[in-house]
Design an enzyme around this catalytic site. Structure first.
Site, PDB file in Angstrom:
ATOM      1  N   CYS A  54     -40.041   6.768  16.371  1.00 30.07           N
ATOM      2  CA  CYS A  54     -40.767   5.946  15.404  1.00 30.07           C
ATOM      3  C   CYS A  54     -41.007   4.522  15.891  1.00 30.07           C
ATOM      4  O   CYS A  54     -41.982   3.884  15.472  1.00 30.07           O
ATOM      5  CB  CYS A  54     -40.023   5.923  14.072  1.00 30.07           C
ATOM      6  SG  CYS A  54     -38.289   5.433  14.209  1.00 30.07           S
ATOM      7  N   HIS A  86     -41.491  -0.579  10.729  1.00 31.45           N
ATOM      8  CA  HIS A  86     -40.891  -1.176  11.917  1.00 31.45           C
ATOM      9  C   HIS A  86     -41.801  -2.281  12.446  1.00 31.45           C
ATOM     10  O   HIS A  86     -42.965  -2.024  12.809  1.00 31.45           O
ATOM     11  CB  HIS A  86     -40.687  -0.128  13.006  1.00 31.45           C
ATOM     12  CG  HIS A  86     -39.585   0.851  12.726  1.00 31.45           C
ATOM     13  ND1 HIS A  86     -38.730   0.734  11.660  1.00 31.45           N
ATOM     14  CD2 HIS A  86     -39.189   1.973  13.399  1.00 31.45           C
ATOM     15  CE1 HIS A  86     -37.856   1.739  11.679  1.00 31.45           C
ATOM     16  NE2 HIS A  86     -38.112   2.496  12.724  1.00 31.45           N
ATOM     17  N   ASN A 116     -42.670   3.659   9.548  1.00 28.48           N
ATOM     18  CA  ASN A 116     -41.844   4.487  10.430  1.00 28.48           C
ATOM     19  C   ASN A 116     -41.637   5.919   9.966  1.00 28.48           C
ATOM     20  O   ASN A 116     -41.397   6.809  10.796  1.00 28.48           O
ATOM     21  CB  ASN A 116     -40.479   3.827  10.651  1.00 28.48           C
ATOM     22  CG  ASN A 116     -39.765   3.509   9.361  1.00 28.48           C
ATOM     23  OD1 ASN A 116     -40.210   2.655   8.588  1.00 28.48           O
ATOM     24  ND2 ASN A 116     -38.656   4.173   9.113  1.00 28.48           N
TER      25      ASN A 116
END
Length: 345
Positions: free
Chosen positions: A150, A243, A323
C-alpha cells in the site's frame, strides 16, 4: 458476461473492502466467501465484525462462509481475490492456482518471485503476460497476480511519469502511514495516540524492491528491475486512512517542478471500470495533499501529489493515496478487471 468471483480472507479489513467494491461491480458477482476454520459454516454477517463505512450488502450478509481451501470453492468460480495474511497466502494461494483458479492477490508473499507479475495497470499492464511464463514453469492451469504494498503503490505512479521522461537515478521516501494499514487490531490506541512510530516491520524493504520491479521492463520472458536506487523510511502516524509520503527523486536529466507536474499528469487512467480517468491530481497549494481532505479522490482510487520543490539533482514532492482502496482492495479489483480484459479468466 458476468464473472463469478470468490474472496479469500473475506472477514478481515481488506476482505470487507473487497466485498464493498465487488457487490455493486458491473463485471463481477460474488459467489464464494472464505475465512478461517473457526468461521466456516457461519453466515457472513455473524462471522465478520463489519467495520466498513457503508452497510453490509444484504445479499452477502446471509452467505455461508466456507473454509479457505480449493475443495470448498465451486468449480464455476472464475476469479479469486485473496486478502489473506502473507503467512497463510504463501501456502494456500499456490494450492488454488494448482486447482485451476486465477488469483488476484493483495498478500505480500510472492510479489518478488521472478515468474509472478506485480502490477499497477496504469503503470505496467504489460507485465501481466508474465503469467504465460508462470504457467509454463509451474504447470498451473490457474495463475497468480499480485498488487504491490500500500505504500509502494502510492509513490510509484508519480515516479513512473518521472522515469518515462527523465530517467530516475535515486529515490528517497519517508512515509506517514495510516493505522488502517496495520489492520483493525494491528496498532493499539495506547501505542499510537499522541505518538508516531518510526518503524514498520518489512515495509522499507517492500518499497525498495517492489518499486524497482514495477518500473522495470518486461521482455516477454522476464522482468528486468529498474536500475534506480531506492531507500525508504516508514512511519506509522495516528491518521485513520490515507498514506502520505515525502519523496525525493533524482533524475538523469535536469528537471523543473513544472516538468515534474506535467510528467506525472501524463500517467493516465486505463479502460477498466475501477481506474479513474485522471489517475494523478496535482495540487499547487504547498500544504496539500492531506489525508483527511484528499484520500477519497476518485472514490479512493486516485493519487494526489503536491508540495513540489526543485532540488540539486531532481525534485521533492509529496504524494497521497487511500491505503485500503487504491493501496489494497481497489488495487486487487483493478487487477482482476485487467485479467478479465486480457482473457486470462
Amino acid at each position: 458476461m458476468t464473472v463469478r468471483v470468490g474472496v479469500l480472507g473475506a472477514t478481515g479489513a481488506v476482505g470487507q473492502r473487497l466485498i464493498q467494491l465487488l457487490d455493486p461491480h458491473p463485471e463481477f458477482e460474488i459467489a464464494a466467501l472464505t475465512a478461517s476454520a473457526s468461521s466456516a459454516g457461519e453466515t457472513y454477517k455473524d462471522a465478520a465484525k463489519w467495520r466498513v463505512d457503508s452497510p453490509i450488502p444484504e445479499d452477502v450478509a446471509e452467505t455461508e462462509v466456507r473454509a479457505t481451501e480449493p475443495e470448498s470453492v465451486p468449480d464455476d468460480v472464475d476469479l479469486i481475490f485473496s486478502s489473506l495474511p502473507s503467512s497463510v497466502g504463501e501456502a494456500v494461494e499456490p494450492e488454488f492456482c494448482e486447482a485451476g483458479y486465477v488469483v488476484s492477490s493483495n498478500s505480500s508473499n510472492g510479489r518478488m518471485d521472478e515468474d509472478v507479475p506485480l502490477v499497477i495497470p496504469e503503470v505496467n499492464a504489460d507485465h501481466v503476460d508474465l503469467i504465460e511464463v508462470q504457467r509454463d514453469e509451474r504447470g498451473w492451469d490457474g495463475a497468480l497476480l499480485k498488487n504491490p504494498n500500500c505504500s509502494t503503490i502510492t509513490m510509484v505512479p508519480p515516479l513512473a511519469g518521472l522515469d518515462r521522461e527523465f530517467d530516475l537515478t535515486d529515490v528517497r521516501v519517508s512515509t506517514l502511514q495510516a493505522v488502517s494499514g496495520a489492520g483493525y487490531s494491528g496498532v493499539s490506541s495506547m501505542e499510537i495516540i499522541d505518538n508516531a512510530i518510526p518503524h514498520i516491520g518489512g515495509e522499507e524493504q517492500k518499497m525498495e524492491s517492489e518499486s524497482r520491479k514495477l518500473l522495470g521492463s518486461f521482455d516477454g520472458a522476464e522482468v528486468h528491475l529498474n536500475e534506480m536506487d531506492v531507500a525508504a523510511s516508514c512511519n506509522r502516524i495516528p491518521t485513520l486512512d490515507g498514506h502520505l509520503e515525502n519523496v525525493w527523486a533524482d533524475t538523469a536529466e535536469d528537471i523543473s517542478t513544472a516538468d515534474a507536474e506535467a510528467a506525472m499528469e501524463s500517467v493516465s487512467g486505463v479502460d477498466l471500470p475501477s481506474s479513474p480517468e485522471k489517475l494523478i491530481t496535482v495540487f499547487e497549494e504547498p500544504d496539500r495533499p492531506q489525508p483527511r481532505l484528499d484520500r477519497n479522490i476518485d472514490n479512493g482510487m486516485g493519487v494526489a501529489v503536491g508540495g513540489f520543490r526543485e532540488t540539486t539533482d531532481g525534485v521533492q514532492f509529496n504524494c497521497l493515496a487511500h491505503n485500503t482502496m487504491r493501496g489494497a482492495a481497489g488495487a486487487s479489483v483493478l487487477n482482476g478487471e485487467l485479467l478479465n480484459k486480457r482473457g486470462y479468466l
